[in-house]
Design an enzyme around this catalytic site. Structure first.
Site, short mmCIF file in Angstrom:
data_model
loop_
_atom_site.label_atom_id
_atom_site.label_comp_id
_atom_site.label_asym_id
_atom_site.label_seq_id
_atom_site.Cartn_x
_atom_site.Cartn_y
_atom_site.Cartn_z
N ASP A 143 1.04 -1.27 -0.05
CA ASP A 143 0.15 -0.03 0.19
C ASP A 143 0.90 1.28 0.02
O ASP A 143 1.86 1.37 1.02
CB ASP A 143 -0.99 -0.21 1.23
CG ASP A 143 -1.83 1.11 1.44
OD1 ASP A 143 -1.74 1.99 0.53
OD2 ASP A 143 -2.65 1.18 2.27
N ASP A 234 -3.14 2.26 -5.87
CA ASP A 234 -2.06 2.17 -5.07
C ASP A 234 -1.91 0.94 -4.13
O ASP A 234 -0.96 0.78 -3.18
CB ASP A 234 -1.73 3.46 -4.02
CG ASP A 234 -2.58 3.30 -2.80
OD1 ASP A 234 -3.84 2.71 -2.83
OD2 ASP A 234 -2.25 3.82 -1.81
N GLU A 235 -2.76 -0.29 -4.33
CA GLU A 235 -2.86 -1.27 -3.36
C GLU A 235 -2.78 -2.78 -4.46
O GLU A 235 -3.38 -2.52 -5.41
CB GLU A 235 -3.79 -1.48 -2.56
CG GLU A 235 -4.09 -0.22 -1.32
CD GLU A 235 -5.16 -0.56 -0.42
OE1 GLU A 235 -5.60 -1.55 -0.18
OE2 GLU A 235 -5.50 0.53 0.05
N CYS A 604 -34.99 -25.13 7.72
CA CYS A 604 -35.95 -25.35 6.81
C CYS A 604 -35.52 -26.26 5.89
O CYS A 604 -34.49 -26.45 5.46
CB CYS A 604 -36.01 -23.74 5.72
SG CYS A 604 -36.73 -24.11 4.45
N CYS A 607 -34.42 -25.08 2.07
CA CYS A 607 -33.15 -24.19 1.67
C CYS A 607 -32.22 -24.45 2.98
O CYS A 607 -30.87 -24.13 2.84
CB CYS A 607 -33.05 -22.52 1.54
SG CYS A 607 -33.62 -21.87 2.89
N HIS A 622 -40.36 -16.39 5.61
CA HIS A 622 -39.59 -17.40 4.91
C HIS A 622 -40.39 -18.35 4.00
O HIS A 622 -40.00 -18.66 2.89
CB HIS A 622 -38.65 -18.00 6.00
CG HIS A 622 -37.78 -19.00 5.37
ND1 HIS A 622 -36.54 -18.57 4.84
CD2 HIS A 622 -37.65 -20.01 5.03
CE1 HIS A 622 -36.12 -19.61 4.13
NE2 HIS A 622 -36.62 -20.63 4.49
N HIS A 626 -40.76 -19.15 -0.21
CA HIS A 626 -40.68 -20.15 -0.95
C HIS A 626 -42.05 -20.45 -1.76
O HIS A 626 -41.75 -20.95 -2.79
CB HIS A 626 -40.44 -21.39 0.32
CG HIS A 626 -38.99 -21.64 0.69
ND1 HIS A 626 -38.04 -21.68 -0.20
CD2 HIS A 626 -38.50 -21.33 1.72
CE1 HIS A 626 -36.87 -21.95 0.17
NE2 HIS A 626 -37.19 -21.90 1.57
N1 DCP Z 1 -8.66 8.15 -2.36
C1 DCP Z 1 -9.59 8.86 -2.62
N2 DCP Z 1 -10.71 8.92 -2.05
C2 DCP Z 1 -10.68 8.39 -0.87
C3 DCP Z 1 -9.66 7.57 -0.50
C4 DCP Z 1 -8.33 7.53 -0.96
O1 DCP Z 1 -9.45 9.46 -4.05
N3 DCP Z 1 -11.72 8.49 -0.02
C5 DCP Z 1 -7.30 8.07 -3.21
C6 DCP Z 1 -6.10 9.13 -2.66
C7 DCP Z 1 -5.18 7.93 -2.03
C8 DCP Z 1 -5.49 6.91 -2.83
O2 DCP Z 1 -6.79 6.61 -3.10
O3 DCP Z 1 -4.08 8.86 -2.12
C9 DCP Z 1 -5.23 5.68 -2.00
O4 DCP Z 1 -5.94 5.55 -0.91
P1 DCP Z 1 -5.45 4.83 0.65
O5 DCP Z 1 -6.54 4.66 1.40
O6 DCP Z 1 -4.31 3.93 0.36
O7 DCP Z 1 -4.72 6.19 1.04
P2 DCP Z 1 -3.40 7.01 0.84
O8 DCP Z 1 -2.62 6.05 0.17
O9 DCP Z 1 -3.47 8.55 0.67
O10 DCP Z 1 -2.89 6.98 2.40
P3 DCP Z 1 -2.27 5.75 3.26
O11 DCP Z 1 -0.68 6.07 3.67
O12 DCP Z 1 -3.14 5.69 4.51
O13 DCP Z 1 -2.38 4.48 2.54
MG MG Z 2 -2.14 3.92 0.40
#
Ligand code: DCP
Ligand code: MG
Length: 690
Positions: A143, A234-235, A604, A607, A622, A626
């Site tokens: 992340d 980002d994940e 039941c 199901c 329920h 059915h």
């Molecule tokens: N994002 C968004 N709206 C949100 C949450 C996040 O647009 N409600 C976007 C901006 C973030 C990106 O997604 O930069 C990634 O989300 P993360 O939850 O991973 O948050 P960050 O990377 O910013 O921070 P962290 O260091 O907690 O991961």
């Molecule tokens: Mg992040």
């Protein structure tokens, strides 16, 4: 097996179990009665009403540990008071309060026998789940730290030490760690953030940049696991089992190495979590944020020790609504308590929801890489300052259509169903969909459909619009009909503006939406049994018998012997047998399973859902479910054998439900597609016939 839980030591001693259950299973709920977080309780707080005002803004993210929570809460409360957002929060909170109250009422109906019965079920399920524990895989969750903010800082290094938010005065996407010290966080309106941190610097979003850096990180992931699973820009989840084995190194070492490689490639820091499954890896990646890592060994004892004290909100799939229900109804704050209250969870929730809770409390999660993931939908959305100016709305729509078309072209996708998502100035969320006769991809075709959908809603003041395309060409037959409405939908759906949720693989580019932190950010997308969507929109939860039934039905096809464990068949006053024997031809009752009886007083026969005898209303619903299901099946087969008794009961029950909750009035679908007869059209149809 679990020394910290009430289950150990009590198993095998029913009397003790019952005592335990009745005295302590309910205690927390009662203790907290009237102290739920809902808006009602604001007035209970006298001159400190903000103390019970909990929104997504006041929920801590990484880097917010030292924040003066009371100060943040007070400012957020003062700044939002009287706003449309605040009013909408009240509406949602009133809904949650109602849900909590009704669950409490349900809980109170459970008898000692019920608790004893569900204790046995929970114990058995826990043993089965434990036996399925797979400790052979090593998953890494990566992340990026304050991703958008970090990317913006790369191009402007003097921002590094300054509190920075990416977004606008109406909404911010993320904040850097400097800003988080003041309580500033993602999904918070910029004007509140500015109040919390007067020196806050705002930078507008630039999605091209974020996508570029995201692709660089994916090149790194690819080297460690070609089948890595990216869940947002980002994940990602990376299975590092093979690489650890091949190189004879630990997960710790690989995490260090991968984070360094990301840094070299992008200049950005990231955090990582390493654990035996994806659910835990995600929790772990948040522990030492920013620029850190946490390793949970592949060891059952270590996992249990880790999970026991884990607050439930840390679990992917448990958002605000679920958290509040678990806390306020059952007194569950952490996974240890979740395990302790497993009999109640089994009694009150559908099989799949209870299973999800039990798996979580055992620290179980996804371990296999899904072999095939076909894209089910593609979407984008934009948040903007609320406006009713039609020229602006159509301009936004055109941009969304263009971007969706571009994305579809990149993946050579053609789709048939377009869904328009709208969030009004008063924060009401609506989704409207239409299906085209041919598969479309071009901007003009998409826009054409989108304009139709939007025009039907105008005039309207909006703050968010989104477009989603689904039903792609070449998807399998089962997913061809978007208008297919299942019985479950019929019984479970709330008002027509409820947000539509799906277990599809989404690719939502813009995720600025405080209401949906439970949906669009439920990153462990392969945990298919997430119990609530937490959309905070009034929807039926999985307590609904019809839904429970459907879930259970899936399960029962996998485990046909489930019923065989019981050898006693008891009839109950709510048997459907009256209806079935009087109105159904004997040939149709060949199989015992067609007759609804409550096996062993709880199960039941059709199901296999378990409903305690004391849940009379739920049992009635329920049975109705059915009946309706059977009628629909027969309609499919083209049979004209209308069962008047069944119909009358179904209609009556439907009328009763509508009278009880007028919001649930359903609009009939105007057209049927393929051979499917939506259940609400079915009712219209049968009443015409009579
Ligand atoms: N994002 C968004 N709206 C949100 C949450 C996040 O647009 N409600 C976007 C901006 C973030 C990106 O997604 O930069 C990634 O989300 P993360 O939850 O991973 O948050 P960050 O990377 O910013 O921070 P962290 O260091 O907690 O991961
Ligand atoms: Mg992040």
């Amino acid at each position: 097996m679990y020394p910290n839980t009430a289950l150990s030591g009590l198993s095998g001693n029913p009397q003790m179990m019952v005592l335990y259950n009745l005295s302590s299973l309910f205690l927390a709920g009662d203790e907290k009665k009237g102290k739920t977080f809902v808006m009602d309780s604001i007035s209970d707080e006298g001159d400190q009403p903000w103390q019970s005002y909990h929104t997504v803004f006041t929920n801590a993210k990484a880097g917010m540990d030292g924040v003066d929570k009371e100060k943040v809460q007070k400012i957020v409360y003062e700044m939002s008071k009287g706003s449309k957002f605040f009013v909408n929060e009240q509406r949602k909170d009133a809904y949650i309060k109602q849900k909590i109250e009704s669950l409490r009422v349900q809980c109170a109906k459970l008898t000692e026998n019920d608790i004893f019965h569900f204790q046995k079920i929970a114990d058995r399920r826990i043993s089965e789940l434990e036996a399925s524990r797979d400790l052979s895989q090593i998953w890494l969750h990566s992340d990026m730290d304050a991703f958008y903010a970090a990317v913006e800082t790369l191009g402007n290094p003097q921002l590094k030490e300054m509190p920075l938010a990416v977004g606008s005065m109406s909404m911010i996407c993320t904040a850097n760690y400097e800003a988080r010290k003041y309580g500033v966080r993602a999904a918070m309106p910029g004007f509140i953030a500015r109040k919390l941190c007067p020196d806050l610097i705002f930078v507008p979003t630039n999605f091209e940049k974020y996508t570029y850096y995201s692709e660089l990180t994916r090149k790194v992931f690819q080297k460690y696991d070609p089948c890595f699973i990216a869940t947002s820009l980002d994940e990602a989840y990376i299975n590092i089992t093979k690489i650890c084995l091949k190189r004879g190194v630990s997960g710790d070492k690989i995490a260090e190495e991968l984070r360094s490689a990301i840094y070299e490639e992008t200049g950005l820091t990231s955090s990582a979590g390493v654990a035996p499954n994806r659910l835990l890896a995600k929790v772990c990646s948040d522990i030492n944020k920013p620029n850190g890592q946490y390793i949970l060994p592949n060891d059952q004892k270590a996992v249990m020790a880790f999970i026991m004290s884990l607050p439930i909100r840390k679990i992917g799939g448990i958002g605000k609504v679920t958290e509040n229900i678990l806390k306020d109804v059952f007194g569950i704050n952490n996974c240890e308590q979740m395990l302790q209250k497993s009999p109640l969870l089994c009694a009150m929730f559908s099989h799949s929801s209870a299973d999800f809770f039990l798996s979580v409390s055992l620290g179980l999660g996804g371990t296999n890489t899904p072999q095939f993931r076909s894209r089910k939908s593609m979407s984008n959305e934009r948040t903007f300052s609320a406006t009713d100016k039609e020229s602006l709305l159509f301009q936004n729509l055109e941009e969304l259509a263009e971007s969706l078309s571009d994305d579809m072209q990149k993946e050579s996708l053609y789709g048939r169903t377009l869904t328009l998502k709208l969030k009004t100035a008063t924060f009401e969320v609506r989704t409207r969909a239409l299906s085209t006769t041919k598969y479309i991809q071009s901007k003009d075709d998409i826009l054409n459909s989108a304009v139709k959908l939007l025009k039907a809603e105008l005039p309207l003041s909006l703050r968010l619009m989104g477009l989603r395309m689904s039903q792609f060409q070449d998807n399998n037959r089962a997913s061809l009909d978007t208008r297919q409405k299942t019985l479950t939908n019929y019984f479970c759906s709330g008002n027509s503006t409820a947000h539509s949720t799906t277990s599809e693989i989404h690719d939502d580019k813009v995720m600025v939406d405080s209401e949906y932190d439970g949906i669009f950010f439920s990153n462990d997308i392969f945990n298919s049994h997430i119990p609530y969507d937490d959309s905070n929109e009034p929807r039926e939860t999985s307590m609904n018998s019809a839904e429970a039934c459907t879930n259970q039905k899936k399960e029962s096809s996998e485990k046909p012997n489930n019923l065989n464990e019981t050898n006693e068949v008891q009839t109950s006053p709510l048997l459907m047998s009256d209806d079935t024997t009087t109105s159904t031809a004997p040939s149709k009752l060949k199989e015992q399973k067609e007759l609804l009886v409550w096996v062993n007083d709880y199960i039941c026969s059709i199901c296999e859902i378990q409903l305690p005898p004391s849940f009379t209303r739920e049992r009635q619903e329920h049975v109705d479910y059915h009946i309706a299901e059977r009628l629909q099946n027969e309609e499919f087969k083209g049979g004209n054998s209308t069962h008047s008794i069944c119909l009358d009961r179904s209609r009556e029950s439907r009328k009763r439900r509508v009278e009880e909750n007028p919001l649930k009035k359903r609009k009939s679908l105007s057209k049927n597609s393929n051979n499917y007869i939506p259940i609400d059209s079915f009712f219209v149809k049968t009443s015409k016939n009579n």
